[in-house]
Design a protein around this motif. Structure first.
Motif, PDB file in Angstrom:
ATOM      1  N   LEU A   1       0.834  -1.210   0.000  1.00  0.00           N
ATOM      2  CA  LEU A   1       0.000   0.000   0.000  1.00  0.00           C
ATOM      3  C   LEU A   1       0.865   1.256   0.000  1.00  0.00           C
ATOM      4  N   LYS A   2       1.979   1.164   0.716  1.00  0.00           N
ATOM      5  CA  LYS A   2       2.904   2.301   0.820  1.00  0.00           C
ATOM      6  C   LYS A   2       3.437   2.702  -0.559  1.00  0.00           C
ATOM      7  N   ILE A   3       3.858   1.728  -1.328  1.00  0.00           N
ATOM      8  CA  ILE A   3       4.425   2.054  -2.642  1.00  0.00           C
ATOM      9  C   ILE A   3       3.337   2.554  -3.593  1.00  0.00           C
ATOM     10  N   LEU A   4       2.147   1.983  -3.493  1.00  0.00           N
ATOM     11  CA  LEU A   4       1.049   2.443  -4.357  1.00  0.00           C
ATOM     12  C   LEU A   4       0.705   3.894  -4.051  1.00  0.00           C
TER      13      LEU A   4
ATOM     14  N   SER B   1      15.457 -11.411  -9.657  1.00  0.00           N
ATOM     15  CA  SER B   1      15.898 -10.119  -9.123  1.00  0.00           C
ATOM     16  C   SER B   1      14.726  -9.137  -9.108  1.00  0.00           C
ATOM     17  N   THR B   2      14.941  -7.993  -8.486  1.00  0.00           N
ATOM     18  CA  THR B   2      13.914  -6.949  -8.483  1.00  0.00           C
ATOM     19  C   THR B   2      13.543  -6.573  -9.923  1.00  0.00           C
ATOM     20  N   ALA B   3      14.544  -6.394 -10.773  1.00  0.00           N
ATOM     21  CA  ALA B   3      14.295  -6.036 -12.176  1.00  0.00           C
ATOM     22  C   ALA B   3      13.482  -7.122 -12.888  1.00  0.00           C
ATOM     23  N   GLY B   4      13.620  -8.356 -12.437  1.00  0.00           N
ATOM     24  CA  GLY B   4      12.901  -9.475 -13.051  1.00  0.00           C
ATOM     25  C   GLY B   4      11.385  -9.326 -12.993  1.00  0.00           C
ATOM     26  N   PHE B   5      10.877  -8.671 -11.953  1.00  0.00           N
ATOM     27  CA  PHE B   5       9.417  -8.560 -11.818  1.00  0.00           C
ATOM     28  C   PHE B   5       8.800  -7.678 -12.906  1.00  0.00           C
ATOM     29  N   GLU B   6       9.606  -6.736 -13.404  1.00  0.00           N
ATOM     30  CA  GLU B   6       9.144  -5.915 -14.517  1.00  0.00           C
ATOM     31  C   GLU B   6       8.952  -6.800 -15.757  1.00  0.00           C
ATOM     32  N   LYS B   7       9.857  -7.757 -15.899  1.00  0.00           N
ATOM     33  CA  LYS B   7       9.779  -8.676 -17.037  1.00  0.00           C
ATOM     34  C   LYS B   7       8.554  -9.586 -16.925  1.00  0.00           C
ATOM     35  N   VAL B   8       8.235  -9.996 -15.690  1.00  0.00           N
ATOM     36  CA  VAL B   8       7.063 -10.874 -15.481  1.00  0.00           C
ATOM     37  C   VAL B   8       5.805 -10.167 -15.986  1.00  0.00           C
ATOM     38  N   SER B   9       5.593  -8.932 -15.525  1.00  0.00           N
ATOM     39  CA  SER B   9       4.364  -8.222 -15.910  1.00  0.00           C
ATOM     40  C   SER B   9       4.365  -7.851 -17.396  1.00  0.00           C
TER      41      SER B   9
ATOM     42  N   ILE C   1      -6.412 -10.059 -14.881  1.00  0.00           N
ATOM     43  CA  ILE C   1      -6.545  -9.777 -13.448  1.00  0.00           C
ATOM     44  C   ILE C   1      -5.300 -10.354 -12.787  1.00  0.00           C
ATOM     45  N   SER C   2      -4.548  -9.525 -12.104  1.00  0.00           N
ATOM     46  CA  SER C   2      -3.359 -10.010 -11.413  1.00  0.00           C
ATOM     47  C   SER C   2      -3.638 -10.001  -9.912  1.00  0.00           C
ATOM     48  N   LEU C   3      -3.561 -11.177  -9.299  1.00  0.00           N
ATOM     49  CA  LEU C   3      -3.790 -11.282  -7.851  1.00  0.00           C
ATOM     50  C   LEU C   3      -2.445 -11.405  -7.158  1.00  0.00           C
ATOM     51  N   ILE C   4      -2.169 -10.494  -6.236  1.00  0.00           N
ATOM     52  CA  ILE C   4      -0.880 -10.527  -5.536  1.00  0.00           C
ATOM     53  C   ILE C   4      -0.998 -11.507  -4.365  1.00  0.00           C
ATOM     54  N   GLU C   5      -0.245 -12.610  -4.441  1.00  0.00           N
ATOM     55  CA  GLU C   5      -0.353 -13.646  -3.399  1.00  0.00           C
ATOM     56  C   GLU C   5       0.919 -13.729  -2.555  1.00  0.00           C
ATOM     57  N   GLY C   6       1.861 -14.637  -2.884  1.00  0.00           N
ATOM     58  CA  GLY C   6       3.032 -14.829  -2.021  1.00  0.00           C
ATOM     59  C   GLY C   6       4.031 -13.680  -2.067  1.00  0.00           C
ATOM     60  N   GLY C   7       5.044 -13.772  -1.193  1.00  0.00           N
ATOM     61  CA  GLY C   7       6.094 -12.757  -1.100  1.00  0.00           C
ATOM     62  C   GLY C   7       6.340 -12.419   0.356  1.00  0.00           C
ATOM     63  N   TYR C   8       7.461 -12.866   0.895  1.00  0.00           N
ATOM     64  CA  TYR C   8       7.676 -12.801   2.347  1.00  0.00           C
ATOM     65  C   TYR C   8       8.948 -12.056   2.743  1.00  0.00           C
TER      66      TYR C   8
ATOM     67  N   GLU D   1       9.718  -2.330  -3.261  1.00  0.00           N
ATOM     68  CA  GLU D   1      10.599  -2.186  -4.420  1.00  0.00           C
ATOM     69  C   GLU D   1      10.230  -3.186  -5.528  1.00  0.00           C
ATOM     70  N   ASN D   2       9.953  -4.405  -5.119  1.00  0.00           N
ATOM     71  CA  ASN D   2       9.598  -5.437  -6.099  1.00  0.00           C
ATOM     72  C   ASN D   2       8.242  -5.138  -6.751  1.00  0.00           C
ATOM     73  N   MET D   3       7.322  -4.634  -5.958  1.00  0.00           N
ATOM     74  CA  MET D   3       6.008  -4.254  -6.496  1.00  0.00           C
ATOM     75  C   MET D   3       6.172  -3.109  -7.501  1.00  0.00           C
ATOM     76  N   HIS D   4       7.016  -2.168  -7.163  1.00  0.00           N
ATOM     77  CA  HIS D   4       7.266  -1.031  -8.062  1.00  0.00           C
ATOM     78  C   HIS D   4       7.752  -1.535  -9.425  1.00  0.00           C
ATOM     79  N   SER D   5       8.697  -2.454  -9.381  1.00  0.00           N
ATOM     80  CA  SER D   5       9.233  -3.031 -10.615  1.00  0.00           C
ATOM     81  C   SER D   5       8.136  -3.756 -11.397  1.00  0.00           C
ATOM     82  N   PHE D   6       7.319  -4.502 -10.686  1.00  0.00           N
ATOM     83  CA  PHE D   6       6.208  -5.253 -11.301  1.00  0.00           C
ATOM     84  C   PHE D   6       5.252  -4.298 -12.021  1.00  0.00           C
ATOM     85  N   LEU D   7       4.943  -3.156 -11.394  1.00  0.00           N
ATOM     86  CA  LEU D   7       4.019  -2.176 -11.982  1.00  0.00           C
ATOM     87  C   LEU D   7       4.606  -1.531 -13.234  1.00  0.00           C
ATOM     88  N   LYS D   8       5.926  -1.400 -13.250  1.00  0.00           N
ATOM     89  CA  LYS D   8       6.598  -0.810 -14.413  1.00  0.00           C
ATOM     90  C   LYS D   8       6.337  -1.642 -15.676  1.00  0.00           C
TER      91      LYS D   8
END
Ligand SMILES: [Zn+2]
Length: 340
Positions: A37-40, A295-303, A314-321, A328-335
């Motif tokens: 929520l913070k990054i959003l 890596s963090t940059a990898g999440f941008e590639k996933v999305s 529809i992307s459901l955010i599930e795991g991640g601990y 930071e990883n969410m930010h990359s994913f949104l990119k």
């Protein structure tokens, strides 16, 4: 693009869980959501409050007895004459038991493993997590947008038709796949979480209207241990509509994407009307659950890869601990979705 969440999802706070031979400290904490929520918020991306669609859509994939158990287990547990602990957590697992006489028997039946404790607020959070997913599905049904993200905590992909496990209670992806069928005939679920979503696989194993494909850690000696292998293709009408890509433990980011590309191709061949993406940040190199090294940059590639399918998603955010890296990883994913 729209994003959904409900504050009530923060209330579930597991105290402990039983895994890999001992009691462990919970990794699935509300603080995870606060990071997202913070990054959003800092990116000024509005988060909408989930609407209420009731329990009826949940009953399309879960049994009434199981839903009733999730709702009432905590109260019944507290009424036990002896001290069975603060949370509903079974040490007896008899899944085929049909003699649901007392709460202990119900817990033995409806808890599939030791990692889904039920506390005072669990049902409330689980309920709203499902409503968050349904709110995403509603946007797609009404064709208001072609990309929706749901912050679905507690997660769902391990939840069975009648069993909670692996931090999951209601199978959010399965619930919305069934819900979307009122309009769409072909739904594809692609699961890039570190773990195999055996609940989703089980629910749709004999169906061809919902395809499931997953990239995950080799389940040999890794949760969920008994499913997620490459030779599980579905059955009956559903044969050929289930595809697993188990990664050897210690896989590199490049290996991970080699499997993701194959899964994406499989989805493309199916020509679905809607794609449901089960997203897990637990493939991150420093995640306590990781058996690969994204890596963090990898999440941008996933999305980016999901986006390139060019199908309503529809992307459901599930795991991640790895809580300190989630933002930071969410930010990359949104990119990769071109929204940050
Ligand atoms: Zn996971």
């Amino acid at each position: 693009m729209q994003i959904f969440f409900h504050e009530e999802q923060l209330r579930h706070r597991p105290q402990s869980y039983y895994s890999r031979g001992k009691m462990r400290q919970p990794q699935e904490k509300p603080e995870r959501m606060l990071e997202l929520l913070k990054i959003l918020q800092s990116l000024q991306l509005p988060v909408q409050t989930a609407k209420d669609f009731g329990t009826r859509p949940l009953l399309e994939v879960h049994t009434p007895g199981y839903i009733e158990f999730l709702k009432t287990a905590y109260t019944q547990w507290q009424q036990l004459p002896e001290d069975w602990g603060e949370e509903v957590l079974s040490n007896i697992f008899i899944r085929e038991n049909n003699r649901e006489i007392g709460i202990l028997a119900k817990a033995a039946k409806y808890l599939a493993d030791g990692s889904a404790p039920i506390g005072k607020d669990t049902w409330t959070s689980v309920y709203w997590s499902a409503q968050t997913a349904l709110s995403c599905a509603d946007v797609i049904l009404k064709q208001q947008d072609d990309l929706v993200i749901g912050l679905t905590r507690p997660a769902g992909h391990h939840a069975r038709k009648d069993g909670a496990g692996g931090f999951c209670y209601i199978n959010n992806a399965a619930v919305i796949a069934a819900y979307l069928r009122q309009k769409y005939s072909r739904i594809a679920i692609i699961d890039t979480d570190m773990h195999h979503g055996q609940g989703i696989q089980e629910i749709f194993y004999d169906r061809k209207d919902v395809l499931y494909t997953s990239i995950h850690g080799d389940p040999t000696n890794f949760y969920p241990v008994v499913s997620g292998f490459a030779d599980e293709y579905g059955c009956g009408e559903g044969y050929g509509y289930n595809r697993n890509f188990p990664m050897p433990h210690g896989s590199s980011e490049q290996q991970f994407f080699g499997y993701v590309d194959q899964a994406v191709e499989f989805v493309k061949l199916y020509q679905p009307d809607v794609v449901i993406h089960v997203m897990g940040f637990d493939v991150y190199v420093d995640d306590p659950q990781a058996k690969c090294a994204v890596s963090t940059a990898g999440f941008e590639k996933v999305s980016e890869k999901i986006r390139n399918l060019n199908i309503p998603t529809i992307s459901l955010i599930e795991g991640g601990y790895c809580v300190e890296k989630l933002a930071e990883n969410m930010h990359s994913f949104l990119k990769g979705f071109k929204i940050a």
